[in-house]
Design a protein around this motif. Structure first.
Motif, PDB file in Angstrom:
ATOM      1  N   VAL A 180     -31.902  59.250  33.141  1.00  0.00           N
ATOM      2  CA  VAL A 180     -32.553  59.010  31.846  1.00  0.00           C
ATOM      3  C   VAL A 180     -32.376  60.217  30.923  1.00  0.00           C
ATOM      4  O   VAL A 180     -33.249  60.545  30.132  1.00  0.00           O
ATOM      5  CB  VAL A 180     -34.058  58.652  31.992  1.00  0.00           C
ATOM      6  N   ASP A 181     -31.229  60.853  31.049  1.00  0.00           N
ATOM      7  CA  ASP A 181     -30.924  61.996  30.183  1.00  0.00           C
ATOM      8  C   ASP A 181     -30.972  61.526  28.720  1.00  0.00           C
ATOM      9  O   ASP A 181     -30.178  60.672  28.313  1.00  0.00           O
ATOM     10  CB  ASP A 181     -29.542  62.562  30.528  1.00  0.00           C
ATOM     11  N   SER A 182     -31.880  62.097  27.953  1.00  0.00           N
ATOM     12  CA  SER A 182     -32.075  61.643  26.567  1.00  0.00           C
ATOM     13  C   SER A 182     -31.255  62.456  25.565  1.00  0.00           C
ATOM     14  O   SER A 182     -31.292  62.193  24.371  1.00  0.00           O
ATOM     15  CB  SER A 182     -33.560  61.724  26.206  1.00  0.00           C
ATOM     16  N   ASN A 185     -26.224  61.297  27.410  1.00  0.00           N
ATOM     17  CA  ASN A 185     -26.386  60.109  28.249  1.00  0.00           C
ATOM     18  C   ASN A 185     -25.616  60.241  29.582  1.00  0.00           C
ATOM     19  O   ASN A 185     -24.519  60.785  29.626  1.00  0.00           O
ATOM     20  CB  ASN A 185     -25.885  58.892  27.463  1.00  0.00           C
ATOM     21  N   SER A 187     -23.944  58.261  31.046  1.00  0.00           N
ATOM     22  CA  SER A 187     -22.607  57.664  30.994  1.00  0.00           C
ATOM     23  C   SER A 187     -21.564  58.738  30.638  1.00  0.00           C
ATOM     24  O   SER A 187     -20.402  58.641  31.050  1.00  0.00           O
ATOM     25  CB  SER A 187     -22.566  56.529  29.973  1.00  0.00           C
ATOM     26  N   SER A 296     -22.580  54.121  22.615  1.00  0.00           N
ATOM     27  CA  SER A 296     -24.020  53.908  22.493  1.00  0.00           C
ATOM     28  C   SER A 296     -24.678  55.135  21.865  1.00  0.00           C
ATOM     29  O   SER A 296     -24.030  56.161  21.662  1.00  0.00           O
ATOM     30  CB  SER A 296     -24.619  53.626  23.867  1.00  0.00           C
TER      31      SER A 296
HETATM   32  C1  LIG Z   1     -27.538  55.518  27.891  1.00  0.00           C
HETATM   33  O1  LIG Z   1     -26.603  54.612  27.376  1.00  0.00           O
HETATM   34  C2  LIG Z   1     -26.810  53.269  27.823  1.00  0.00           C
HETATM   35  C3  LIG Z   1     -25.686  52.427  27.294  1.00  0.00           C
HETATM   36  O2  LIG Z   1     -24.479  52.930  27.747  1.00  0.00           O
HETATM   37  C4  LIG Z   1     -28.154  52.780  27.335  1.00  0.00           C
HETATM   38  O3  LIG Z   1     -28.388  51.489  27.826  1.00  0.00           O
HETATM   39  C5  LIG Z   1     -29.236  53.711  27.824  1.00  0.00           C
HETATM   40  O4  LIG Z   1     -30.473  53.333  27.270  1.00  0.00           O
HETATM   41  C6  LIG Z   1     -28.940  55.153  27.446  1.00  0.00           C
HETATM   42  N1  LIG Z   1     -29.909  56.005  28.088  1.00  0.00           N
HETATM   43  C7  LIG Z   1     -30.679  56.836  27.417  1.00  0.00           C
HETATM   44  C8  LIG Z   1     -31.647  57.633  28.222  1.00  0.00           C
HETATM   45  O5  LIG Z   1     -30.613  56.978  26.210  1.00  0.00           O
END
Ligand SMILES: *[C@@H]1O[C@H](CO)[C@@H](O)[C@H](O)[C@H]1NC(C)=O
Ligand SMILES: *[C@@H]1O[C@H](CO)[C@@H](O)[C@H](O)[C@H]1NC(C)=O
Length: 328
Positions: A180-182, A185, A187, A296
């Motif tokens: 949950v790195d804000s 991310n 990804s 994203s």
């Molecule tokens: C990270 O990115 C994904 C989409 O790739 C998204 O669903 C998710 O909420 C993001 N996580 C955070 C912590 O922002």
């Protein structure tokens, strides 16, 4: 004539005993804050340093807004684990970051390496780098462009923030990231990992990740790759952090990776100073194909050398530095 012969004979013997970098055999510099030109760094020379012994050299890069004094003296918890068997260095970024504009930070690291190898007895097969966030991005950039110098890196909560020139030479890679790195991310951390799953010819494996929650809760995936070039991925349940609550498992796993895992299955540990052999067989590695979808929120959406999405699902694509634009 005889004395000349004896001289060379003795010189040869001494070289055999001392070996290592030009700094071997010399009186070491004192620990403390130093500079090269306008750039600064903190150097930590081991207690009871012996000029005839080759030491690991470990770089620790700070995060955005931080500085070398946030890394020294603990070096992300690694110094305790090293127990005075390694030289540590904490370089200082410009504007508290590692934008690496026109490779200025890579050049600084090159100068620093030359300086340290000329003044200290460095084991050139054991040069490592770690850092959190922007410092992870800088460590990743070094993995990409200096894989022949660095043996392994540990990237904590990183992204491709400082560029990736090259990036096609094997290097042992450990990635650590919160699900949950804000800020960066998860990804993005997976993306860095996936490069080295491909480059290091790793076997496909599913990496389980823990549910959102505590950063003390983590799952480690060890990939099977070309001998000497393992990739580890450790996902934890938390946010953007360089040190989990409770026991610092990030440090213990990094140390285990650098001192044990990189030698697994290697009878004659590879020296990354030689030209790496190009694999003749291409094994399938789980590299997600470019989807063409927009990045994203907080995702990377541009930068020199970036081949991924350049549009944003939400927010606007903002230039952070030469190498990195982010959906904000
Ligand atoms: C990270 O990115 C994904 C989409 O790739 C998204 O669903 C998710 O909420 C993001 N996580 C955070 C912590 O922002
Ligand atoms: C650290 O090194 C010293 C000297 O070599 C040794 O006596 C001590 O046991 C080591 N400590 C740990 C925790 O390994």
């Amino acid at each position: 004539m005889l004395s000349v012969t004896i001289f060379f004979f003795l010189a040869a013997i001494l070289q055999g005993v001392v070996g290592g970098t030009a700094g071997c055999g010399k009186t070491p510099p004192a620990s403390g804050t130093k500079s090269i030109g306008s750039r600064q760094y903190i150097l930590q020379v081991p207690a009871n340093y012996s000029p005839t012994k080759e030491y690991k050299l470990i770089f620790g890069f700070h995060w955005l807004g931080g500085s070398m004094t946030n890394v020294a003296p603990a070096y992300y918890g690694l110094r305790d684990l090293a127990n005075e068997t390694a030289i540590f260095v904490a370089p200082n970024g410009i504007d508290n970051g590692w934008a690496n504009t026109n490779d200025r930070d890579l050049n600084f690291v090159d100068q620093l390496l030359t300086e340290l190898q000329n003044t200290l007895c460095v084991d050139e097969k054991q040069i490592f780098s770690t850092g959190f966030s922007y410092g992870g991005g800088m460590s990743y950039s070094l993995a990409c462009s200096r894989a022949n110098v660095f043996r392994a890196v540990s990237v904590i909560g990183g992204a491709q923030l400082s560029g990736c020139t090259g990036g096609e030479t094997k290097i042992a890679y450990l990635g650590i990231h919160g699900v949950v790195d804000s800020v960066l991310n998860v990804s993005q951390g997976r993306g860095l990992r996936d490069r080295y799953l491909r480059v290091n010819s790793c076997q496909t494996k599913t990496a389980s990740e823990p549910p959102r929650g505590a950063d003390s809760n983590y799952i480690k995936t060890e990939y099977t790759c070309s001998a000497g070039y393992p990739v580890w991925w450790i996902a934890h349940g938390g946010d953007h952090t360089p040190a989990p609550s409770g026991q610092n498992w990030m440090a213990t796993h990094t140390w285990d990776f650098w001192t044990r895992a990189i030698y697994e299955g290697v009878s004659n540990p590879p020296t990354t100073t030689s030209t790496p052999t190009v694999p003749t067989t291409t094994t399938s590695a789980p590299v997600p194909p470019p989807t063409g979808n927009c990045a994203s929120s907080y995702g990377q959406c541009g930068g020199q050398g970036w081949n991924g999405a350049t549009c944003c699902q939400s927010g606007a694509c903002q230039v952070v530095n030469q190498w990195y634009s982010q959906c904000l």
